[in-house]
Design a protein around this motif. Structure first.
Motif, short mmCIF file in Angstrom:
data_model
loop_
_atom_site.label_atom_id
_atom_site.label_comp_id
_atom_site.label_asym_id
_atom_site.label_seq_id
_atom_site.Cartn_x
_atom_site.Cartn_y
_atom_site.Cartn_z
N SER A 162 14.63 -56.99 69.16
CA SER A 162 13.39 -56.33 69.54
C SER A 162 13.54 -54.86 69.91
O SER A 162 12.59 -54.09 69.77
N GLU A 163 14.71 -54.44 70.38
CA GLU A 163 14.84 -53.07 70.87
C GLU A 163 16.29 -52.62 70.84
O GLU A 163 17.22 -53.43 70.77
N GLY A 164 16.49 -51.29 70.91
CA GLY A 164 17.83 -50.73 70.97
C GLY A 164 18.38 -50.77 72.38
O GLY A 164 17.66 -50.99 73.36
N ILE A 165 19.68 -50.54 72.50
CA ILE A 165 20.33 -50.62 73.81
C ILE A 165 21.02 -49.32 74.21
O ILE A 165 21.59 -49.24 75.30
N TRP A 225 22.23 -54.14 66.14
CA TRP A 225 23.54 -53.60 66.46
C TRP A 225 23.40 -52.19 67.02
O TRP A 225 22.36 -51.55 66.89
N MET A 226 24.46 -51.73 67.66
CA MET A 226 24.55 -50.35 68.13
C MET A 226 25.95 -49.82 67.85
O MET A 226 26.95 -50.50 68.13
N VAL A 247 24.14 -59.97 73.76
CA VAL A 247 23.87 -58.53 73.70
C VAL A 247 25.04 -57.75 74.28
O VAL A 247 25.59 -58.13 75.32
N ARG A 248 25.45 -56.70 73.60
CA ARG A 248 26.55 -55.79 73.96
C ARG A 248 27.93 -56.35 73.67
O ARG A 248 28.93 -55.68 73.94
N GLU A 249 28.00 -57.55 73.14
CA GLU A 249 29.32 -58.06 72.76
C GLU A 249 29.86 -57.25 71.59
O GLU A 249 29.15 -57.01 70.61
#
Length: 220
Positions: A96-99, A152-153, A190-192
């Motif tokens: 849904s959104e970026g981190i 992803w980031m 998330v963030r893994e």
């Protein structure tokens, strides 16, 4: 060991708006067709080093240095060109959104707790974090950039002259802009960190070299 795009829609819209502002002011607009790309997108067919979740363009004079465990799982990826380096990481993000906004603030707070200076700057990839940290060799400048993609980031950390002057990053920017992210379809926290592995032929070669070294008599 050395080896010689879809951005989130909101991020792409922000970049387009910046380009329009530049054009309205009579200046030349920057190119908007750049990565990192998602594996599902169309991108150029330059040769890339397949590290699993990250495919890194093979750019002349840029070394790809990785640290991997005995199973070939990569712990760190650093691109080096001259006096500049770019450390890369890729992480899972929600649909849904970026981190990057949250991650950037957490990095800033961590730097401040460690007594480092940190300043947010509007850069070519959107909001960046410029910092100066203490090291045994003296003060070191770092530039943190982030790119939010579909689930992803990508985080990049520039060191060297490029940390204070982006114009000096040279081919490291080509590598960052040409990255392809293969997140996979499985659910991840998330963030893994997304899994990175040595290509099979390189891992097999490393295993062979390790075996040869173990077979040699040890000198005492």
């Amino acid at each position: 060991m050395i080896f010689s795009r879809k951005r989130a829609d909101a991020e792409r819209q922000t970049r387009d708006e910046r380009a329009t502002e530049v054009q309205d002011q009579g200046a030349e607009a920057p190119s908007l067709v750049r990565g990192p790309y998602d594996i599902s997108e169309s991108y150029d067919d330059v040769q890339r080093l397949d590290l699993g979740s990250l495919h890194i363009p093979a750019i002349a004079e840029v070394e790809v240095r990785v640290q991997a465990d005995p199973q070939g799982v990569i712990q760190q990826v650093v691109l080096v060109h001259g006096d500049n380096a770019l450390q890369l990481g890729v992480f899972a993000a929600p649909r849904s959104e970026g981190i990057w906004d949250e991650v950037r603030e957490e990095i800033r707070q961590s730097l401040l707790r460690d007594g480092a200076s940190a300043q947010e700057v509007d850069g070519e990839y959107g909001p960046e974090l410029h910092a100066q940290v203490r090291t045994p060799d003296g003060p070191t400048n770092l530039r943190f950039v982030g790119v939010d993609g579909p689930r992803w980031m990508v985080r990049g950390v520039f060191q060297g002259p490029a940390a204070t002057d982006p114009a000096l990053a040279g081919p490291l920017v080509e590598c960052l802009d040409g990255l392809v992210v293969d997140r996979g379809q499985e659910a991840k926290p998330v963030r893994e960190p997304l899994p990175l592995r040595l290509p099979r032929e390189i891992a097999d070669q490393a295993d062979g070299e390790a075996g040869d070294a173990a077979a040699e008599p040890r000198q005492v």
